[in-house]
Write a protein that holds these residues in place. Structure first.
Motif, PDB file in Angstrom:
ATOM      1  N   LYS A  84       0.809  -1.219   0.000  1.00 28.84           N
ATOM      2  CA  LYS A  84       0.000   0.000   0.000  1.00 28.84           C
ATOM      3  C   LYS A  84       0.847   1.276   0.000  1.00 28.84           C
ATOM      4  O   LYS A  84       0.359   2.344  -0.376  1.00 28.84           O
ATOM      5  CB  LYS A  84      -0.950   0.006   1.198  1.00 28.84           C
ATOM      6  CG  LYS A  84      -2.093   1.012   1.052  1.00 28.84           C
ATOM      7  CD  LYS A  84      -3.086   0.890   2.188  1.00 28.84           C
ATOM      8  CE  LYS A  84      -4.302   1.774   1.956  1.00 28.84           C
ATOM      9  NZ  LYS A  84      -3.973   3.186   1.782  1.00 28.84           N
ATOM     10  N   ASP A  90      -7.241   3.000  -2.821  1.00 31.74           N
ATOM     11  CA  ASP A  90      -8.084   2.101  -2.036  1.00 31.74           C
ATOM     12  C   ASP A  90      -8.964   1.213  -2.907  1.00 31.74           C
ATOM     13  O   ASP A  90      -9.323   0.097  -2.515  1.00 31.74           O
ATOM     14  CB  ASP A  90      -8.959   2.902  -1.071  1.00 31.74           C
ATOM     15  CG  ASP A  90      -8.154   3.532   0.057  1.00 31.74           C
ATOM     16  OD1 ASP A  90      -7.116   2.963   0.419  1.00 31.74           O
ATOM     17  OD2 ASP A  90      -8.567   4.590   0.571  1.00 31.74           O
ATOM     18  N   LEU A 187      -8.547  -0.379   8.706  1.00 31.78           N
ATOM     19  CA  LEU A 187      -8.099  -1.202   7.576  1.00 31.78           C
ATOM     20  C   LEU A 187      -8.334  -2.682   7.855  1.00 31.78           C
ATOM     21  O   LEU A 187      -8.780  -3.427   6.980  1.00 31.78           O
ATOM     22  CB  LEU A 187      -6.616  -0.956   7.307  1.00 31.78           C
ATOM     23  CG  LEU A 187      -6.239   0.299   6.523  1.00 31.78           C
ATOM     24  CD1 LEU A 187      -4.727   0.513   6.559  1.00 31.78           C
ATOM     25  CD2 LEU A 187      -6.721   0.197   5.081  1.00 31.78           C
TER      26      LEU A 187
END
Length: 238
Positions: A84, A90, A187
């Motif tokens: 990431k 996202d 997350l």
């Protein structure tokens, strides 16, 4: 016989080194066969072994940042790490997670993040600074991430094909321990993350880098986010 195995070892080390990136799946499959000691008799490197053979076989993890690599990891039944701090989109993360979970529900889904913790939000943001991610996009479809425009230019000039360089803001979670905990908790809940790998991009301030991990350690020992956090950092500095 010794000469034969020396030649075989040399071929194995060179296997797949001259490629255009299109045979990655084949080379990864070969790596798995080496770990499992199951290289077939019809393979060009039949008879090869990766030694010494440990009592417990090492785990294989595929690091990627798109649904294609997630699908490959799922097909090969290996753990997947979504990078990431390289790809902060996202929507891509969600798609990669869905692809992996649909094909390999029991697989291990991991997210790798850039995280900096400090006693105050201001201190953390100052340590994070204005960092950039520089990528070289080759005409063949491959892309390489580098640390500076100078490195990107040098790489592009050495490439044997047209290229384009892009620059974007680095995705760094910077803040107090509670702030970081909140982001990781969200997350984990959203993507059912099995594990986090934390990268701390503080280059010169060794004391602040160690402080960041010290401040984050309660999250691991108390299990406050429900999953293990891996401290992915080099602690021995020469």
């Amino acid at each position: 016989m010794k000469d034969y195995f020396n030649q075989l070892s040399t071929k194995a080390l060179q296997y797949g080194t001259v490629n255009d990136g299109k045979d990655f799946s084949e080379r990864l499959s070969f790596l798995l066969e080496l770990v499992e000691n199951s290289v077939g008799n019809d393979h060009p490197l039949a008879g090869i072994q990766a030694t010494p053979i440990p009592q417990k076989k090492p785990g294989i993890f595929l690091l990627g940042a798109n649904p294609k690599s997630a699908q490959l990891a799922a097909n090969l039944r290996i753990s997947y790490v979504f990078d990431k701090f390289i790809n902060s989109d996202d929507r891509v993360l969600e798609e990669a997670e869905n692809v992996y979970r649909d094909s390999f529900p029991n697989g291990k889904f991991i997210i790798s993040l850039a995280v900096i913790a400090a006693p105050t939000q201001i201190e953390a943001e100052e340590l994070a600074g204005e960092r950039k991610i520089v990528k070289v996009h080759l005409q063949s479809g491959r892309s390489v991430t580098l640390q500076s425009l100078e490195q990107a230019e040098a790489f592009g000039k050495q490439a044997s094909e047209p290229y384009e360089i892009t620059e974007q803001e680095a995705d760094i979670i910077a803040g107090t321990p509670n702030y970081v905990k909140g982001i990781l908790g969200k997350l984990q809940k959203t993507h059912q993350v099995d594990e986090f790998i934390l990268h701390t991009p503080i280059e010169k301030e060794e004391e602040e880098r160690f402080q960041s991990f010290h401040l984050l350690s309660p999250l691991y020992f108390k299990g406050e986010i429900g999953r293990k956090i891996t401290e992915h950092e080099e602690f021995i500095t020469k």
